[in-house]
Scaffold this active site. Structure first.
Site, short mmCIF file in Angstrom:
data_model
loop_
_atom_site.label_atom_id
_atom_site.label_comp_id
_atom_site.label_asym_id
_atom_site.label_seq_id
_atom_site.Cartn_x
_atom_site.Cartn_y
_atom_site.Cartn_z
CG ASP A 13 -7.64 3.09 7.81
OD1 ASP A 13 -8.12 2.28 6.51
OD2 ASP A 13 -6.95 4.01 7.36
CG ASP A 216 -5.52 7.39 7.08
OD1 ASP A 216 -6.05 6.68 7.10
OD2 ASP A 216 -4.60 8.20 6.37
MG LIG Z 1 -6.40 5.00 5.52
#
Ligand SMILES: [Mg+2]
Length: 259
Positions: A13, A216
């Site tokens: 990501d 995250d």
């Molecule tokens: Mg992210």
């Protein structure tokens, strides 16, 4: 045909995982270079658009496939895999596997959700690039790229009941996911599904693969479930330390798998 023995792949990501909350990457950049020099594939899997992800791929001269708009499409450079596989279309030197829904349909359905719930929903399509830059903290040139959407809409609910909006989105046949800053409306797809498809392609090309994932937010969880070694980066986590660990695992795996 299995030309090479092993492949280590990092599914990464961007926002909050590689980039910090100011979209800076200085601390991680040297580690990216290290991973590339180890011949590790870096597959970005982000809510971001093709144009935004290309910005980072070009910056670091990464030529691996990537996953755009939360799993809505997988873009594979032509000739990357020496195997035959199905793709939805070919464009701009990519074989594209589309899993999501066209942006115009997402926008139409969000309008229906707005009317049904009376909520004040603001998506990137309702904002100018300047407004997106102001709201997200993105520099203007990246906000312009963030507006070039093909499959999904990041949005905020300025006024209204979030639960009602999310239920209406599902009832309209769309899905939603939560990133670090925005909710996203999209088709029936996610990063995990796209990751899984890519892993299978790598497995046709290579005898063994080892996959690492870094994310995250909630929208990363399906991807982190698929990979061999997931990293969830908490808000307070030291990102550099996480990426250093990824580098050392890649080094160790390379040694193990080569024997
Ligand atoms: Mg992210």
């Amino acid at each position: 045909m299995k030309p090479e023995g092993i492949k280590i792949i990092v599914f990464a990501d961007l926002d909050g995982s590689l980039l910090n909350d100011k979209y800076e990457y200085n601390q991680i950049e040297p580690i990216i270079h290290q991973l590339l020099s180890l011949n590790v594939s870096i597959v970005f899997a982000s809510s971001k658009t093709r144009n935004e992800i290309e910005f980072y791929r070009n910056k670091w001269q990464i030529s691996d496939p990537f996953i755009v708009e939360n799993g809505s499409a997988i873009l594979i450079p032509e000739n990357y895999f020496g195997i035959h596989y199905e793709s939805t279309r070919r464009m701009l030197g990519y074989n594209i596997i589309e899993l999501g829904t066209a942006y115009c349909i997402i926008r139409e359905k969000l309008d229906v959700v707005r009317n049904r719930t009376g909520a004040n929903i603001v998506g990137f399509g309702d904002l100018t690039a300047e407004e997106i830059a102001k709201d997200s903290g993105l520099p203007l040139y990246l906000a312009q790229l963030a507006k070039k959407r093909e499959y999904s809409e990041p949005f905020k609910i300025l006024d209204g009941i979030e639960k009602d909006v999310l239920v209406a989105i599902i009832e309209e046949g769309l899905c939603y996911t939560r990133g670090g800053r925005y909710l996203h409306a999209l088709g029936n797809c996610d990063k995990g599904q796209a990751t899984s498809i890519l892993e299978k392609l790598y497995l046709q090309q290579f005898k063994r693969i080892f996959s690492i994932g870094v994310g995250d937010s909630a929208n990363d969880l399906t991807m982190l479930k698929i990979v061999d070694k997931p990293f969830f980066v908490n808000k307070t986590a030291d990102k550099k330390a996480v990426w250093k660990e990824i580098e050392s695992i890649a080094r160790a795996q390379k040694k193990t798998l080569n024997h």
